[in-house]
Design a protein around this motif. Structure first.
Motif, PDB file in Angstrom:
ATOM      1  N   ASN A   2     -15.993   7.314   4.126  1.00 48.36           N
ATOM      2  CA  ASN A   2     -17.404   7.669   4.311  1.00 48.36           C
ATOM      3  C   ASN A   2     -18.283   6.477   3.971  1.00 48.36           C
ATOM      4  O   ASN A   2     -18.018   5.741   2.999  1.00 48.36           O
ATOM      5  CB  ASN A   2     -17.796   8.854   3.426  1.00 48.36           C
ATOM      6  CG  ASN A   2     -17.421  10.188   4.056  1.00 48.36           C
ATOM      7  OD1 ASN A   2     -17.936  10.559   5.110  1.00 48.36           O
ATOM      8  ND2 ASN A   2     -16.483  10.890   3.407  1.00 48.36           N
ATOM      9  N   PHE A   3     -19.365   6.319   4.760  1.00 49.31           N
ATOM     10  CA  PHE A   3     -20.317   5.228   4.551  1.00 49.31           C
ATOM     11  C   PHE A   3     -21.435   5.659   3.591  1.00 49.31           C
ATOM     12  O   PHE A   3     -21.732   6.857   3.472  1.00 49.31           O
ATOM     13  CB  PHE A   3     -20.938   4.803   5.886  1.00 49.31           C
ATOM     14  CG  PHE A   3     -20.075   3.861   6.681  1.00 49.31           C
ATOM     15  CD1 PHE A   3     -20.269   2.494   6.606  1.00 49.31           C
ATOM     16  CD2 PHE A   3     -19.047   4.346   7.494  1.00 49.31           C
ATOM     17  CE1 PHE A   3     -19.478   1.626   7.338  1.00 49.31           C
ATOM     18  CE2 PHE A   3     -18.247   3.490   8.220  1.00 49.31           C
ATOM     19  CZ  PHE A   3     -18.459   2.120   8.141  1.00 49.31           C
ATOM     20  N   GLY A  30     -25.552   2.373   5.287  1.00 44.35           N
ATOM     21  CA  GLY A  30     -24.557   1.835   6.197  1.00 44.35           C
ATOM     22  C   GLY A  30     -23.996   0.483   5.808  1.00 44.35           C
ATOM     23  O   GLY A  30     -23.201  -0.101   6.551  1.00 44.35           O
ATOM     24  N   GLU A  31     -24.364  -0.021   4.631  1.00 42.98           N
ATOM     25  CA  GLU A  31     -23.913  -1.349   4.211  1.00 42.98           C
ATOM     26  C   GLU A  31     -22.500  -1.305   3.620  1.00 42.98           C
ATOM     27  O   GLU A  31     -21.768  -2.297   3.657  1.00 42.98           O
ATOM     28  CB  GLU A  31     -24.875  -1.935   3.174  1.00 42.98           C
ATOM     29  CG  GLU A  31     -26.269  -2.252   3.719  1.00 42.98           C
ATOM     30  CD  GLU A  31     -26.259  -3.453   4.637  1.00 42.98           C
ATOM     31  OE1 GLU A  31     -25.380  -4.317   4.468  1.00 42.98           O
ATOM     32  OE2 GLU A  31     -27.125  -3.529   5.525  1.00 42.98           O
ATOM     33  N   TYR A  32     -22.079  -0.174   3.046  1.00 43.08           N
ATOM     34  CA  TYR A  32     -20.801  -0.077   2.365  1.00 43.08           C
ATOM     35  C   TYR A  32     -20.115   1.233   2.758  1.00 43.08           C
ATOM     36  O   TYR A  32     -20.744   2.179   3.241  1.00 43.08           O
ATOM     37  CB  TYR A  32     -20.981  -0.117   0.840  1.00 43.08           C
ATOM     38  CG  TYR A  32     -21.802  -1.288   0.362  1.00 43.08           C
ATOM     39  CD1 TYR A  32     -21.219  -2.531   0.174  1.00 43.08           C
ATOM     40  CD2 TYR A  32     -23.170  -1.141   0.089  1.00 43.08           C
ATOM     41  CE1 TYR A  32     -21.977  -3.614  -0.260  1.00 43.08           C
ATOM     42  CE2 TYR A  32     -23.925  -2.211  -0.345  1.00 43.08           C
ATOM     43  CZ  TYR A  32     -23.321  -3.445  -0.518  1.00 43.08           C
ATOM     44  OH  TYR A  32     -24.074  -4.501  -0.938  1.00 43.08           O
ATOM     45  N   PHE A  33     -18.806   1.295   2.517  1.00 42.27           N
ATOM     46  CA  PHE A  33     -18.094   2.564   2.673  1.00 42.27           C
ATOM     47  C   PHE A  33     -16.989   2.640   1.630  1.00 42.27           C
ATOM     48  O   PHE A  33     -16.541   1.630   1.074  1.00 42.27           O
ATOM     49  CB  PHE A  33     -17.532   2.730   4.094  1.00 42.27           C
ATOM     50  CG  PHE A  33     -16.454   1.753   4.465  1.00 42.27           C
ATOM     51  CD1 PHE A  33     -15.111   1.997   4.168  1.00 42.27           C
ATOM     52  CD2 PHE A  33     -16.769   0.575   5.140  1.00 42.27           C
ATOM     53  CE1 PHE A  33     -14.128   1.110   4.527  1.00 42.27           C
ATOM     54  CE2 PHE A  33     -15.784  -0.324   5.496  1.00 42.27           C
ATOM     55  CZ  PHE A  33     -14.449  -0.061   5.195  1.00 42.27           C
ATOM     56  N   THR A  62     -17.323  -3.406   2.056  1.00 43.44           N
ATOM     57  CA  THR A  62     -18.536  -3.650   2.828  1.00 43.44           C
ATOM     58  C   THR A  62     -18.335  -3.156   4.254  1.00 43.44           C
ATOM     59  O   THR A  62     -17.201  -2.886   4.682  1.00 43.44           O
ATOM     60  CB  THR A  62     -18.887  -5.152   2.855  1.00 43.44           C
ATOM     61  OG1 THR A  62     -17.898  -5.836   3.638  1.00 43.44           O
ATOM     62  CG2 THR A  62     -18.942  -5.726   1.462  1.00 43.44           C
ATOM     63  N   ALA A  63     -19.434  -3.068   4.987  1.00 39.76           N
ATOM     64  CA  ALA A  63     -19.345  -2.612   6.378  1.00 39.76           C
ATOM     65  C   ALA A  63     -18.523  -3.582   7.223  1.00 39.76           C
ATOM     66  O   ALA A  63     -18.030  -3.200   8.295  1.00 39.76           O
ATOM     67  CB  ALA A  63     -20.757  -2.448   6.947  1.00 39.76           C
ATOM     68  N   LYS A  64     -18.359  -4.837   6.734  1.00 33.43           N
ATOM     69  CA  LYS A  64     -17.564  -5.827   7.468  1.00 33.43           C
ATOM     70  C   LYS A  64     -16.101  -5.805   7.069  1.00 33.43           C
ATOM     71  O   LYS A  64     -15.320  -6.650   7.504  1.00 33.43           O
ATOM     72  CB  LYS A  64     -18.143  -7.222   7.240  1.00 33.43           C
ATOM     73  CG  LYS A  64     -19.550  -7.390   7.804  1.00 33.43           C
ATOM     74  CD  LYS A  64     -20.083  -8.786   7.544  1.00 33.43           C
ATOM     75  CE  LYS A  64     -21.488  -8.945   8.121  1.00 33.43           C
ATOM     76  NZ  LYS A  64     -22.046 -10.301   7.873  1.00 33.43           N
ATOM     77  N   THR A 121     -16.747  10.636  -1.025  1.00 36.24           N
ATOM     78  CA  THR A 121     -18.076  10.582  -0.413  1.00 36.24           C
ATOM     79  C   THR A 121     -19.092   9.973  -1.388  1.00 36.24           C
ATOM     80  O   THR A 121     -19.191  10.432  -2.539  1.00 36.24           O
ATOM     81  CB  THR A 121     -18.562  11.997  -0.029  1.00 36.24           C
ATOM     82  OG1 THR A 121     -17.598  12.593   0.833  1.00 36.24           O
ATOM     83  CG2 THR A 121     -19.919  11.938   0.662  1.00 36.24           C
ATOM     84  N   PRO A 122     -19.854   8.943  -0.969  1.00 42.56           N
ATOM     85  CA  PRO A 122     -20.927   8.403  -1.826  1.00 42.56           C
ATOM     86  C   PRO A 122     -22.092   9.386  -1.897  1.00 42.56           C
ATOM     87  O   PRO A 122     -22.410  10.072  -0.918  1.00 42.56           O
ATOM     88  CB  PRO A 122     -21.342   7.114  -1.122  1.00 42.56           C
ATOM     89  CG  PRO A 122     -20.273   6.834  -0.111  1.00 42.56           C
ATOM     90  CD  PRO A 122     -19.697   8.158   0.263  1.00 42.56           C
TER      91      PRO A 122
END
Length: 552
Positions: free
Chosen positions: A2-3, A7-10, A23-25, A43-44
């Motif tokens: 889950n992000f 949307g920067e991290y998951f 990170t999203a990358k 889940t964050p």
């Protein structure tokens, strides 16, 4: 998987029984949790640093993520972590920023002059500044391919220093350990204080209250002071004679390094920084307030949240989370303090930090009053006041004349500045009343000049006819201004009857000619006849008749 909301991290978990933050990358930032069974859900929490984890054993757990501030500061260069994987370096006196991408988790940052060290999970990257035509750039110089664990990291010109509880390790940029210091207590604070490349000095504050000075080329630490409370923060002033320590009780204690004497202390302080230019100027922060002192004199206080981390010239650097604020500190009060103490060398050093044009002029004049011509000239040149620079050069020449007392020179300065009464007092006190008269007459303040002349009637240095001379000079001045009637009256008061007759006749002032006739003795036949002729020319035959009757 889950992000986060932005949307920067998951977060991701699964059969390895671990939850990992990425990170999203796709760059791993570390483990959030490890469970005893497979992770089925993670889940964050939106807007918060919490992660909920559900595992195969049926338990749901909530984990809080705490992200430390990762940053480094030296002088006016500040670097901090951005997006967990990048480093932004910012010269604090400008708005320019340099961003360095790493594509890996940044664990620690250290800055020293033109060096930047960045600790990553499996290596330490060393950068150096490369000046360019329009900006500052950083290029990678070395890479230490080692997985390093440490509490604190600092960098010097040729080394990095790792802090591991009670130990300090010196490592060169090739990754070779060159030296190790084992100290008596855990290290709470460490700071590079500069020095030649390869011979830099460090300050280390220990948990047992000891402050050590360590040189990277010397295996033996030098004990500066020992106190009973643990060290939280410390700083050494620019000439390395005073040490400021903030302890665990939020007290700031200032010591003389040479005598080990406690000079003074302040309460409710969380950080401290000495000025980089003035050895006695110190800034302290605490209770959302910043206080700037010179020795025991408080020169500036203002509301400011955060921690003081640097003090360069008139700029104070305050860190609030990751936001570095630059606070401009006014120097007028400290300047006035040094002027009052007649310490003009320190006064001009303070002025060079940044003061107004009016402050520069005040410093120059006060220096000139005290015959400090070099400081006065520099002050006036700073504000391009050539008028006062010329005065300073005149004073410098006068000081070379052994026959000219200082009080007379000071009187000339006061007169030049429009302080005429003070100048008059100095002239009269030194038996130079003629200078006071000359001053007022040059200014066309003839009433004041006559007042001083009447006070000096019995002075042998003053001519007996000084009042007549002043009246004549005043009359000539009035004539230059085209005030002929007043000029004629002044010529008459000066006893210059011929000039008074000439002016009154030329401008057809009948009343003025009548006054001249009345004040002339009857034996002044030639002058009376001139008046009679003028009366006839002006059609005043009755007045001409009176003149001839006076002649007889």
């Amino acid at each position: 998987l889950n992000f986060t909301k932005d949307g920067e991290y998951f977060v991701i978990g699964g059969s390895n029984r671990k939850v990992t933050l990425m990170t999203a990358k796709g760059i791993s930032l570390g483990e959030v949790a490890e469970r005893e069974s497979w992770v089925w859900s993670c889940t964050p929490r939106p807007g918060k640093n919490f992660v909920a984890v559900g595992a195969n054993d049926g338990n749901i757990s909530m984990y809080q993520q705490i992200f430390n501030t990762v940053h480094g500061l030296y002088g006016n260069r500040y670097a901090y972590r951005d997006n967990m994987t990048d480093v932004i370096l910012q010269p604090l006196v400008t708005e320019k920023k340099i961003k360095i991408f790493h594509k890996d988790y940044v664990k620690k940052i250290a800055v020293y002059k033109d060096r930047l060290a960045v600790q990553l999970p499996d290596r330490v990257a060393i950068y150096e500044a490369v000046p360019s035509s329009n900006s500052m750039k950083y290029q990678q110089r070395e890479k230490i391919k080692q997985k390093i664990t440490c509490n604190l990291l600092v960098v010097t010109s040729l080394h990095i220093i790792l802090c591991l509880d009670k130990k300090l390790q010196l490592m060169n940029f090739k990754g070779k350990k060159e030296r190790e210091w084992v100290l008596d207590s855990g290290i709470r604070y460490i700071k590079v204080i500069g020095g030649p490349p390869g011979r830099e000095g460090l300050l280390a504050g220990l948990k047992n209250g000891t402050v050590l000075k360590i040189f990277v080329d010397n295996p033996f630490p030098i004990k500066l002071i020992k106190q009973t409370t643990s060290i939280r923060c410390l700083d050494l002033n620019c000439d390395r004679t005073k040490l400021a320590v903030v302890d665990e009780n939020a007290e700031c204690l200032v010591y003389d390094v040479r005598t080990k004497e406690l000079l003074y202390k302040e309460s409710d302080v969380n950080s401290v920084a000495w000025n980089s230019e003035i050895e006695d100027m110190i800034a302290m922060s605490g209770n959302n307030t910043v206080t700037v002192k010179i020795a025991d004199f408080v020169m500036h206080t203002q509301k400011q949240a955060g921690f003081v981390v640097g003090f360069s010239a008139s700029k104070l650097f305050c860190l609030q989370q990751l936001n570095m604020q630059v606070v401009e500190v006014p120097q007028s009060q400290s300047l006035q303090r040094y002027i009052k103490a007649k310490d003009f060398k320190m006064a001009i050093r303070v002025a060079c930090l940044g003061v107004t044009e009016a402050d520069w002029k005040m410093l120059g004049l006060q220096a000139l009053y005290n015959m400090e011509v070099d400081i006065a000239r520099e002050s006036f040149l700073r504000i391009n006041n050539l008028h006062l620079v010329t005065l300073t050069s005149k004073v410098e020449q006068d000081l070379k004349n052994p026959n000219k007392p200082r009080d007379i020179i000071l009187g000339d300065i006061l007169a030049y500045e429009g302080k005429f009464m003070e100048a008059e007092k100095l002239y009269c006190r030194n038996q130079k009343i003629e200078l006071a008269i000359q001053m007022y007459s040059d200014l066309w303040k003839y009433d004041e000049a006559k007042r001083v002349a009447r006070m000096a009637e019995n002075n042998p240095n003053i001519p007996k006819d000084i009042l007549h001379q002043l009246n004549r000079k005043q009359a000539e001045g009035l004539a230059e201004l085209g005030k002929w009637r007043e000029a004629a009256e002044m010529f008459l008061d000066a006893g210059d009857f011929e000039k008074a007759i000439e002016v009154n006749g030329k401008h057809k002032y009948v009343e003025g000619l009548i006054d001249v006739v009345r004040r002339l003795d009857k034996d002044k036949v030639d002058l009376l006849k001139k008046c009679a002729v003028l009366f006839i020319q002006l059609g005043k035959s009755k007045h001409a008749k009176e003149v001839y009757l006076k002649i007889g």
